[in-house]
Design a protein around this motif. Structure first.
Motif, PDB file in Angstrom:
ATOM      1  N   ALA A 241      40.950  25.586  39.778  1.00  0.00           N
ATOM      2  CA  ALA A 241      41.868  26.692  39.995  1.00  0.00           C
ATOM      3  C   ALA A 241      43.162  26.424  39.234  1.00  0.00           C
ATOM      4  CB  ALA A 241      42.164  26.867  41.485  1.00  0.00           C
TER       5      ALA A 241
ATOM      6  N   VAL B 101      40.046  31.110  39.105  1.00  0.00           N
ATOM      7  CA  VAL B 101      39.270  30.148  39.881  1.00  0.00           C
ATOM      8  C   VAL B 101      37.862  30.114  39.299  1.00  0.00           C
ATOM      9  CG1 VAL B 101      38.457  29.489  42.175  1.00  0.00           C
ATOM     10  CG2 VAL B 101      40.615  30.758  41.939  1.00  0.00           C
TER      11      VAL B 101
ATOM     12  N   MET C 280      34.914  27.693  49.826  1.00  0.00           N
ATOM     13  CA  MET C 280      35.842  28.465  49.002  1.00  0.00           C
ATOM     14  C   MET C 280      36.261  29.745  49.729  1.00  0.00           C
ATOM     15  SD  MET C 280      35.373  29.944  45.131  1.00  0.00           S
ATOM     16  CE  MET C 280      33.886  30.826  45.543  1.00  0.00           C
TER      17      MET C 280
ATOM     18  N   LEU D 106      42.020  24.813  46.781  1.00  0.00           N
ATOM     19  CA  LEU D 106      40.852  25.191  45.996  1.00  0.00           C
ATOM     20  C   LEU D 106      40.403  24.048  45.089  1.00  0.00           C
ATOM     21  CD1 LEU D 106      41.772  28.867  45.093  1.00  0.00           C
ATOM     22  CD2 LEU D 106      39.863  28.117  46.541  1.00  0.00           C
TER      23      LEU D 106
END
Length: 86
Positions: A78, A9, A21, A70
């Motif tokens: 990600a 990520v 996040m 994400l």
């Protein structure tokens, strides 16, 4: 055959998107076995870019759902990789 899911990520704006996040990661906490965060830091400097490496367990659906959530956050990329032994 053992398989491992490793998600990378990358965030290019840690300060602005950290709350969103973190919320997504917390919601998926039961499938995160290991989490490693990396960013440049020093006495007078703390980078706004960072990398998180996740070792994931769980179903393909749960992992792909985490990846999708994400990637919906601005400034985050990600990617999940599955590594399997022979």
């Amino acid at each position: 055959m053992a398989c491992y899911n490793v998600m990378s990520v990358l965030t290019n704006n840690r300060v602005e998107n950290v709350n969103e996040m973190q919320q997504v990661l917390t919601e998926s906490g039961c499938i995160i076995k290991t989490r490693l965060g990396i960013h440049d830091a020093g006495k007078d400097f703390c980078s706004n870019e960072g990398l998180i490496v996740l070792h994931l367990i769980g179903s393909d659906y749960e992992i792909s759902s985490l990846e999708k959530k994400l990637n919906e956050i601005p400034g985050i990329i990600a990617k999940n990789s599955q590594l399997c032994s022979d």
